[in-house]
Design a protein around this motif. Structure first.
Motif, PDB file in Angstrom:
ATOM      1  N   MET A  68       0.784  -1.045   0.079  1.00 15.84           N
ATOM      2  CA  MET A  68       0.025   0.211   0.068  1.00 15.84           C
ATOM      3  C   MET A  68       0.957   1.401  -0.151  1.00 15.84           C
ATOM      4  SD  MET A  68      -2.490  -1.138   2.869  1.00 15.84           S
ATOM      5  CE  MET A  68      -1.374  -1.380   3.936  1.00 15.84           C
ATOM      6  N   PRO A  69       0.324   2.667  -0.384  1.00 19.25           N
ATOM      7  CA  PRO A  69       1.144   3.629  -0.331  1.00 19.25           C
ATOM      8  C   PRO A  69       1.139   4.012   1.248  1.00 19.25           C
ATOM      9  CG  PRO A  69      -0.902   3.890  -1.367  1.00 19.25           C
ATOM     10  CD  PRO A  69      -1.257   2.550  -1.148  1.00 19.25           C
ATOM     11  N   LYS A  70       2.520   4.654   1.404  1.00 18.45           N
ATOM     12  CA  LYS A  70       2.551   5.067   2.806  1.00 18.45           C
ATOM     13  C   LYS A  70       1.716   6.005   3.020  1.00 18.45           C
ATOM     14  CE  LYS A  70       7.738   3.863   2.445  1.00 18.45           C
ATOM     15  NZ  LYS A  70       7.668   3.234   0.797  1.00 18.45           N
ATOM     16  N   ASP A  71       1.674   6.432   4.378  1.00 24.33           N
ATOM     17  CA  ASP A  71       0.743   7.468   4.844  1.00 24.33           C
ATOM     18  C   ASP A  71       1.157   8.838   4.247  1.00 24.33           C
ATOM     19  OD1 ASP A  71      -0.830   6.095   6.519  1.00 24.33           O
ATOM     20  OD2 ASP A  71       0.145   6.496   8.250  1.00 24.33           O
ATOM     21  N   GLY A  72       0.172   9.612   3.429  1.00 24.01           N
ATOM     22  CA  GLY A  72       0.633  10.670   2.930  1.00 24.01           C
ATOM     23  C   GLY A  72       1.293  10.608   1.627  1.00 24.01           C
ATOM     24  N   GLU A  73       1.453   9.532   1.018  1.00 23.14           N
ATOM     25  CA  GLU A  73       2.211   9.271  -0.292  1.00 23.14           C
ATOM     26  C   GLU A  73       1.160   9.455  -1.555  1.00 23.14           C
ATOM     27  OE1 GLU A  73       5.327   5.913  -1.792  1.00 23.14           O
ATOM     28  OE2 GLU A  73       3.756   5.318  -1.000  1.00 23.14           O
ATOM     29  N   SER A  74       1.738  10.023  -2.446  1.00 26.40           N
ATOM     30  CA  SER A  74       0.552  10.422  -3.528  1.00 26.40           C
ATOM     31  C   SER A  74       0.451   8.912  -4.373  1.00 26.40           C
ATOM     32  CB  SER A  74       1.145  11.478  -4.472  1.00 26.40           C
ATOM     33  OG  SER A  74       2.298  11.257  -5.214  1.00 26.40           O
ATOM     34  N   HIS A  75      -0.529   8.988  -5.349  1.00 28.41           N
ATOM     35  CA  HIS A  75      -0.500   7.650  -6.099  1.00 28.41           C
ATOM     36  C   HIS A  75       0.750   7.722  -7.087  1.00 28.41           C
ATOM     37  CE1 HIS A  75      -4.910   7.251  -5.568  1.00 28.41           C
ATOM     38  NE2 HIS A  75      -4.811   7.307  -4.400  1.00 28.41           N
ATOM     39  N   VAL A  76       1.168   8.927  -7.281  1.00 28.06           N
ATOM     40  CA  VAL A  76       2.179   8.940  -8.558  1.00 28.06           C
ATOM     41  C   VAL A  76       3.459   8.482  -7.615  1.00 28.06           C
ATOM     42  CG1 VAL A  76       3.708  10.798  -9.705  1.00 28.06           C
ATOM     43  CG2 VAL A  76       1.449  10.980  -9.794  1.00 28.06           C
ATOM     44  N   ASP A  77       3.843   9.010  -6.502  1.00 30.32           N
ATOM     45  CA  ASP A  77       4.978   8.643  -5.660  1.00 30.32           C
ATOM     46  C   ASP A  77       4.867   6.920  -5.361  1.00 30.32           C
ATOM     47  OD1 ASP A  77       6.074  11.141  -5.736  1.00 30.32           O
ATOM     48  OD2 ASP A  77       5.362  11.607  -3.806  1.00 30.32           O
ATOM     49  N   PHE A  78       3.601   6.611  -5.077  1.00 29.27           N
ATOM     50  CA  PHE A  78       3.603   5.040  -4.855  1.00 29.27           C
ATOM     51  C   PHE A  78       3.814   4.175  -6.154  1.00 29.27           C
ATOM     52  CE2 PHE A  78       0.361   1.511  -4.944  1.00 29.27           C
ATOM     53  CZ  PHE A  78       0.975   0.686  -4.079  1.00 29.27           C
ATOM     54  N   VAL A  79       3.264   4.611  -7.403  1.00 32.00           N
ATOM     55  CA  VAL A  79       3.697   3.951  -8.547  1.00 32.00           C
ATOM     56  C   VAL A  79       4.953   3.957  -8.777  1.00 32.00           C
ATOM     57  CG1 VAL A  79       3.370   3.816 -10.961  1.00 32.00           C
ATOM     58  CG2 VAL A  79       1.299   3.865  -9.374  1.00 32.00           C
ATOM     59  N   GLU A  80       5.996   5.125  -8.885  1.00 24.54           N
ATOM     60  CA  GLU A  80       7.089   5.371  -8.994  1.00 24.54           C
ATOM     61  C   GLU A  80       8.200   4.470  -8.033  1.00 24.54           C
ATOM     62  OE1 GLU A  80       7.946   9.355  -8.743  1.00 24.54           O
ATOM     63  OE2 GLU A  80       6.828   9.843 -10.905  1.00 24.54           O
ATOM     64  N   GLY A  81       7.493   4.547  -6.799  1.00 28.56           N
ATOM     65  CA  GLY A  81       8.224   3.533  -6.047  1.00 28.56           C
ATOM     66  C   GLY A  81       8.217   2.095  -6.346  1.00 28.56           C
ATOM     67  N   LEU A  82       7.113   1.712  -6.724  1.00 30.34           N
ATOM     68  CA  LEU A  82       7.033   0.303  -6.990  1.00 30.34           C
ATOM     69  C   LEU A  82       7.968  -0.023  -8.233  1.00 30.34           C
ATOM     70  CD1 LEU A  82       3.142  -0.299  -6.919  1.00 30.34           C
ATOM     71  CD2 LEU A  82       5.103  -1.084  -5.309  1.00 30.34           C
ATOM     72  N   ALA A  83       8.059   0.859  -9.251  1.00 26.46           N
ATOM     73  CA  ALA A  83       8.988   0.791 -10.339  1.00 26.46           C
ATOM     74  C   ALA A  83      10.525   0.870  -9.805  1.00 26.46           C
ATOM     75  CB  ALA A  83       8.678   1.906 -11.133  1.00 26.46           C
ATOM     76  N   ARG A  84      10.746   1.608  -8.859  1.00 31.48           N
ATOM     77  CA  ARG A  84      12.249   1.658  -8.286  1.00 31.48           C
ATOM     78  C   ARG A  84      12.522   0.332  -7.597  1.00 31.48           C
ATOM     79  NH1 ARG A  84      10.797   6.641  -6.690  1.00 31.48           N
ATOM     80  NH2 ARG A  84      10.219   5.899  -4.338  1.00 31.48           N
ATOM     81  N   GLU A  85      11.518  -0.482  -6.968  1.00 28.60           N
ATOM     82  CA  GLU A  85      11.796  -1.704  -6.413  1.00 28.60           C
ATOM     83  C   GLU A  85      12.380  -2.638  -7.218  1.00 28.60           C
ATOM     84  OE1 GLU A  85       8.158  -2.895  -4.170  1.00 28.60           O
ATOM     85  OE2 GLU A  85       8.273  -1.198  -2.729  1.00 28.60           O
ATOM     86  N   ALA A  86      12.170  -2.496  -8.448  1.00 30.78           N
ATOM     87  CA  ALA A  86      12.748  -3.683  -9.477  1.00 30.78           C
ATOM     88  C   ALA A  86      14.439  -3.212  -9.699  1.00 30.78           C
ATOM     89  CB  ALA A  86      12.306  -3.523 -10.852  1.00 30.78           C
TER      90      ALA A  86
END
Length: 167
Positions: free
Chosen positions: A31-49
């Motif tokens: 899940m997104p962290k508290d206060g994390e935008s949808h854009v930042d959440f999706v970018e974070g998932l991409a970074r995890e690769a």
């Protein structure tokens, strides 16, 4: 199956909420962290690769979609830690409760096996409970070979250990 996308985040979160409502565990890393935008959440998932994901290894994520509805989630972990060798393996997947028993997990795993991240590994470890008949069938339908059944050390749960050769 698609990579996570900002426009799909509300549907994805709805899928997780369905899981919660039926009493299933939804891990914080999904899940997104508290206060994390949808854009930042999706970018974070991409970074995890490319970086360390919540499991301590690089992880690539895809969402199973039907039109604009997220019906599932599947990930491949690019390597295994000792903890993941015991419990978790290379692949994890979930299907939205209202969309289960429709072959979606089997299809998502089949598509994952065609992805470069899975093909590069050559051999994938998957684990599941012997009682999870749907997951066992999903793995077997995609060429899984049962290596053994044993109590997962540190977890204390009987676990089936499968391998799938990719490529």
């Amino acid at each position: 199956m698609r990579r996570p996308a900002v426009e799909l985040v509300p549907s994805y979160l709805g899928s997780l909420e369905e899981m919660r409502q039926v009493g299933e565990t939804v891990w914080p890393g999904w899940m997104p962290k508290d206060g994390e935008s949808h854009v930042d959440f999706v970018e974070g998932l991409a970074r995890e690769a490319r970086e360390l994901g919540p499991t301590g290894v690089p992880t690539s994520t895809w969402w199973g979609v039907d039109g604009e509805v997220v019906v599932g989630r599947i990930v491949v972990r690019h390597r295994l830690t000792e903890k993941l060798r015991v419990f978790g393996g290379h692949v994890s997947y979930e299907v939205r409760p209202s969309r289960r028993r429709q072959g979606l997990a089997t299809g998502m795993l089949r598509l994952l096996l065609e992805e470069a991240e899975a093909r590069e590994l050559g051999r994938l470890s998957l684990t599941c409970s012997p009682d999870n008949l749907a997951s066992n069938r999903t793995i077997l339908a995609n060429g899984g070979v049962l290596e053994r059944s044993a109590i997962a050390e540190g977890v204390g749960r009987m676990t089936n250990y499968y391998w799938i050769l990719v490529g």
